[in-house]
Design a protein around this motif. Sequence first.
Motif, mmCIF file in Angstrom:
data_model
loop_
_atom_site.group_PDB
_atom_site.id
_atom_site.type_symbol
_atom_site.label_atom_id
_atom_site.label_comp_id
_atom_site.label_asym_id
_atom_site.label_seq_id
_atom_site.Cartn_x
_atom_site.Cartn_y
_atom_site.Cartn_z
ATOM 1 N N VAL A 21 0.920 -1.132 -0.047
ATOM 2 C CA VAL A 21 0.081 0.000 0.199
ATOM 3 C C VAL A 21 0.834 1.189 0.129
ATOM 4 C CG1 VAL A 21 -1.995 -0.982 1.094
ATOM 5 C CG2 VAL A 21 -0.258 -0.256 2.464
ATOM 6 N N LYS A 22 0.386 2.106 -0.589
ATOM 7 C CA LYS A 22 1.226 3.527 -0.711
ATOM 8 C C LYS A 22 1.217 4.261 0.620
ATOM 9 C CE LYS A 22 1.123 4.025 -5.794
ATOM 10 N NZ LYS A 22 0.650 4.835 -6.838
ATOM 11 N N ARG A 23 0.056 4.076 1.190
ATOM 12 C CA ARG A 23 -0.160 5.056 2.431
ATOM 13 C C ARG A 23 -0.751 4.064 3.533
ATOM 14 N NH1 ARG A 23 -3.949 8.354 0.611
ATOM 15 N NH2 ARG A 23 -4.544 8.981 2.725
ATOM 16 N N ILE A 24 -0.409 3.801 4.634
ATOM 17 C CA ILE A 24 -0.807 3.107 5.513
ATOM 18 C C ILE A 24 -2.081 3.628 6.124
ATOM 19 C CG2 ILE A 24 0.286 4.160 7.661
ATOM 20 C CD1 ILE A 24 -0.157 0.357 7.137
ATOM 21 N N TRP A 34 -1.331 -5.599 9.923
ATOM 22 C CA TRP A 34 -0.687 -6.568 9.154
ATOM 23 C C TRP A 34 0.529 -5.961 8.148
ATOM 24 C CZ3 TRP A 34 -5.982 -8.801 6.463
ATOM 25 C CH2 TRP A 34 -6.779 -9.338 7.520
ATOM 26 N N TYR A 35 0.792 -4.659 8.210
ATOM 27 C CA TYR A 35 1.461 -4.168 7.364
ATOM 28 C C TYR A 35 2.732 -3.730 8.105
ATOM 29 C CZ TYR A 35 -1.705 -4.487 3.567
ATOM 30 O OH TYR A 35 -2.563 -4.763 2.637
ATOM 31 N N LEU A 48 2.674 -6.081 2.982
ATOM 32 C CA LEU A 48 2.067 -6.914 3.966
ATOM 33 C C LEU A 48 3.019 -8.037 4.599
ATOM 34 C CD1 LEU A 48 -0.944 -7.808 4.484
ATOM 35 C CD2 LEU A 48 -0.855 -9.300 2.813
ATOM 36 N N ASN A 49 2.776 -8.073 5.935
ATOM 37 C CA ASN A 49 3.772 -9.136 6.531
ATOM 38 C C ASN A 49 3.478 -10.401 5.939
ATOM 39 O OD1 ASN A 49 4.244 -11.069 8.579
ATOM 40 N ND2 ASN A 49 3.909 -9.774 10.123
ATOM 41 N N HIS A 50 4.727 -11.208 5.874
ATOM 42 C CA HIS A 50 4.780 -12.470 5.220
ATOM 43 C C HIS A 50 3.718 -13.445 5.641
ATOM 44 C CE1 HIS A 50 6.492 -15.251 2.396
ATOM 45 N NE2 HIS A 50 6.672 -16.146 3.458
ATOM 46 N N GLN A 51 3.731 -13.656 6.924
ATOM 47 C CA GLN A 51 2.819 -14.582 7.718
ATOM 48 C C GLN A 51 1.194 -14.257 7.360
ATOM 49 O OE1 GLN A 51 3.754 -15.690 11.436
ATOM 50 N NE2 GLN A 51 1.710 -16.622 11.693
ATOM 51 N N ILE A 52 1.002 -13.046 7.323
ATOM 52 C CA ILE A 52 -0.543 -12.641 6.941
ATOM 53 C C ILE A 52 -0.785 -12.989 5.468
ATOM 54 C CG2 ILE A 52 -2.144 -10.532 6.726
ATOM 55 C CD1 ILE A 52 -1.657 -11.461 9.757
ATOM 56 N N TRP A 53 0.313 -12.507 4.484
ATOM 57 C CA TRP A 53 0.260 -12.943 3.186
ATOM 58 C C TRP A 53 -0.303 -14.364 2.881
ATOM 59 C CZ3 TRP A 53 0.122 -10.560 -1.273
ATOM 60 C CH2 TRP A 53 0.285 -11.625 -2.426
ATOM 61 N N LYS A 54 0.527 -15.440 3.774
ATOM 62 C CA LYS A 54 0.359 -16.571 3.556
ATOM 63 C C LYS A 54 -1.037 -17.111 4.128
ATOM 64 C CE LYS A 54 4.197 -18.430 1.922
ATOM 65 N NZ LYS A 54 4.297 -19.032 0.651
ATOM 66 N N GLU A 55 -1.558 -16.547 5.141
ATOM 67 C CA GLU A 55 -2.653 -16.998 5.855
ATOM 68 C C GLU A 55 -4.050 -16.189 5.068
ATOM 69 O OE1 GLU A 55 -2.480 -15.785 9.980
ATOM 70 O OE2 GLU A 55 -0.767 -17.136 10.262
ATOM 71 N N VAL A 56 -3.830 -14.972 4.859
ATOM 72 C CA VAL A 56 -5.033 -14.264 4.224
ATOM 73 C C VAL A 56 -5.340 -14.502 2.770
ATOM 74 C CG1 VAL A 56 -6.180 -12.137 4.354
ATOM 75 C CG2 VAL A 56 -5.165 -12.992 6.475
ATOM 76 N N ARG A 57 -3.884 -13.547 2.174
ATOM 77 C CA ARG A 57 -4.027 -13.238 0.736
ATOM 78 C C ARG A 57 -3.694 -14.157 -0.149
ATOM 79 N NH1 ARG A 57 -5.474 -8.455 -2.082
ATOM 80 N NH2 ARG A 57 -4.983 -8.957 -4.166
ATOM 81 N N GLU A 58 -2.883 -15.359 0.165
ATOM 82 C CA GLU A 58 -2.725 -16.503 -0.645
ATOM 83 C C GLU A 58 -3.741 -17.200 -0.864
ATOM 84 O OE1 GLU A 58 0.841 -18.957 -0.214
ATOM 85 O OE2 GLU A 58 2.252 -17.403 -1.240
ATOM 86 N N PRO A 59 -4.337 -17.687 0.122
ATOM 87 C CA PRO A 59 -5.689 -18.618 -0.181
ATOM 88 C C PRO A 59 -6.589 -17.979 -1.063
ATOM 89 C CG PRO A 59 -5.088 -18.575 2.102
ATOM 90 C CD PRO A 59 -4.255 -17.636 1.353
#
Length: 189
Positions: A21-24, A34-35, A48-59
């Motif tokens: 994201v450009k601005r939090i 998360w960021y 995005l935090n890598h763990q959040i990426w794996k849990e939220v975004r990737e699925p």
Amino acid sequence: MIMDKRALFHEDGSFAAPRTVKRIESVPESNRDWYLPEAGKTDGRHILNHQIWKEVREPYEREVERLEKAMADLKAKHETDVERERQARKREKIDSALHSTCKDAGIPDGLMEGAIALLSEEATFEVDESYEFGGGVVVATRNGTRSTVEALVENFLDSDEGAAFRGKRRAAPSDNYFSSMIAGMKQPR
């Protein structure tokens, strides 16, 4: 529908958790943890935090890709089914036109299939949908000449090849026949 991976929110209004994201401040407060500030960037960009990426975004992305593929497969199947149905209706119109025309021309039922097979080998058929009345007209093309199915069958029956398929023709009435008919009409009633 293709997912915009940079969108902050889904169509339903839920947070999309984009990779950066450009601005939090654009991220809802409940999701800001998360960021993390992106290393080496001074413009305020966050990742995005890598763990959040794996849990939220990737699925979510895998599900979207699966759904997009399923939609593409369904669309392709639908188009194939529509084309198959169109071809079946076209074939049915051609067969019906050939059968009814051969029957009307007096070809005996036992010879009908053979006559239709020969006509199908000699000519190509198409359904001209440009005619509004009747839902399309079957047009035959034989030796580069387009004609109606009726003309094709008539020319076939008049040819040497079609002679065997001619129905039993009635003999022309003799003079005695007409004389007896006239005499019958003159009788008092």
